[in-house]
Scaffold this active site. Sequence first.
Site, short mmCIF file in Angstrom:
data_model
loop_
_atom_site.label_atom_id
_atom_site.label_comp_id
_atom_site.label_asym_id
_atom_site.label_seq_id
_atom_site.Cartn_x
_atom_site.Cartn_y
_atom_site.Cartn_z
N ASP A 1 41.63 10.93 -50.58
CA ASP A 1 42.73 10.21 -51.26
C ASP A 1 42.13 9.26 -52.29
O ASP A 1 40.92 9.00 -52.29
CB ASP A 1 43.55 9.41 -50.23
CG ASP A 1 44.69 8.63 -50.89
OD1 ASP A 1 45.39 9.20 -51.75
OD2 ASP A 1 44.87 7.43 -50.57
N SER A 2 42.98 8.71 -53.15
CA SER A 2 42.52 7.72 -54.13
C SER A 2 41.99 6.47 -53.43
O SER A 2 41.22 5.72 -54.00
CB SER A 2 43.69 7.33 -55.04
OG SER A 2 44.70 6.68 -54.28
N CYS B 1 46.66 13.16 -51.00
CA CYS B 1 47.13 12.31 -52.09
C CYS B 1 48.14 13.13 -52.88
O CYS B 1 47.78 14.19 -53.43
CB CYS B 1 45.93 11.94 -52.96
SG CYS B 1 46.36 11.00 -54.44
N GLU C 1 46.46 -1.46 -50.21
CA GLU C 1 45.01 -1.60 -50.43
C GLU C 1 44.54 -3.00 -50.04
O GLU C 1 43.38 -3.19 -49.68
CB GLU C 1 44.67 -1.32 -51.90
CG GLU C 1 44.79 0.16 -52.30
CD GLU C 1 43.70 1.05 -51.71
OE1 GLU C 1 42.54 0.65 -51.72
OE2 GLU C 1 44.04 2.15 -51.23
N CYS D 1 54.18 9.51 -51.17
CA CYS D 1 52.83 9.00 -51.47
C CYS D 1 52.22 8.63 -50.13
O CYS D 1 52.90 8.00 -49.29
CB CYS D 1 52.93 7.77 -52.37
SG CYS D 1 51.37 6.86 -52.52
N HIS E 1 50.13 6.47 -49.25
CA HIS E 1 50.00 5.04 -48.94
C HIS E 1 51.27 4.50 -48.26
O HIS E 1 51.20 3.53 -47.51
CB HIS E 1 49.78 4.22 -50.22
CG HIS E 1 48.36 4.20 -50.70
ND1 HIS E 1 47.77 5.27 -51.32
CD2 HIS E 1 47.42 3.22 -50.67
CE1 HIS E 1 46.52 4.95 -51.65
NE2 HIS E 1 46.29 3.70 -51.27
N1 DGL Z 1 48.04 7.90 -52.00
C1 DGL Z 1 48.31 8.48 -53.25
C2 DGL Z 1 49.46 9.44 -53.29
O1 DGL Z 1 49.78 10.02 -52.28
C3 DGL Z 1 47.90 7.84 -54.53
C4 DGL Z 1 48.43 6.52 -54.85
C5 DGL Z 1 47.76 5.97 -56.08
O2 DGL Z 1 46.53 5.95 -56.11
O3 DGL Z 1 48.48 5.59 -57.00
O4 DGL Z 1 50.07 9.64 -54.30
#
Ligand code: DGL
Length: 258
Positions: A10-11, A73, A152, A184, A186
């Site tokens: 993931d990011s 992600c 984060e 997302c 996150h």
């Molecule tokens: N967790 C990510 C997603 O599912 C990326 C969020 C990000 O880095 O902006 O999109």
Amino acid sequence: MNNAPIGIYDSGLGGLTVWREVRRALPGESLVYLGDGKNCPYGSRPREEICRLADDAVGTLVDRGCKLIVVACNTATAAAIGFLRRKYATIPIVGMEPAVKPACLATRSGVVGVLATERSLDGELFRRTAARYGRGVQVITAPGRGFVELVENDREQTAEAEACVRRAVEGMLSAGADQIVLGCTHYPFLLPTLKRVVAGRGVTIVDPSPAVANRVGQLLDEFGLHATPDRLPAYEFLTFADEAYRQHLAAKALHSLR
Ligand code: DGL
């Protein structure tokens, strides 16, 4: 190959919500989690840049000998999944699908809300999925502004987080949405806050990560890739950021299991 790890990328910290489900569903499997961290958030970066970042990350997991890779992600999936599957054609790669289908099948009000990053919402993958399953249903999208930064920085349980969540879901709630899709990885970290905000409105929150973990299990069946039962699983955390971030990843992963 069977005892090679599964790679999850993931990011940043968000993919840990998928890591947790894969670990639950497949407790015998070793996992290598790569949270970029250096370039997070991805959400409003140009598609080509996200593609390049995803290539670096998946390349790293391939070099580590991973037998299967999960792009945990939505943003990287939307930007790069086709490219990644072509480039790393010998390794099964699982991406994140926006869970629009189950939400559209379950809605009683006929209104479904989708929260995701800007880049995911304006991507082809989301447009196609919404067009395919959203017929006869009003699909209302909103970017989760500030959500990734809150997660984060471990600020999910703050008043600031509650205000951000309230702002993001306002429109879909007043339109009568009874399903809210988390698009997302996150965002499930904000679930307790989200549940507080929608309490009493008859809203179901749809998180696709258990379905992704299921898909990983199916692919291990299909390719005969399950780990052998004589081996203890190992969990490793990697990042393109610094050692402090790597430790943050490991701590948040542990915390997510509670
Ligand atoms: N967790 C990510 C997603 O599912 C990326 C969020 C990000 O880095 O902006 O999109």
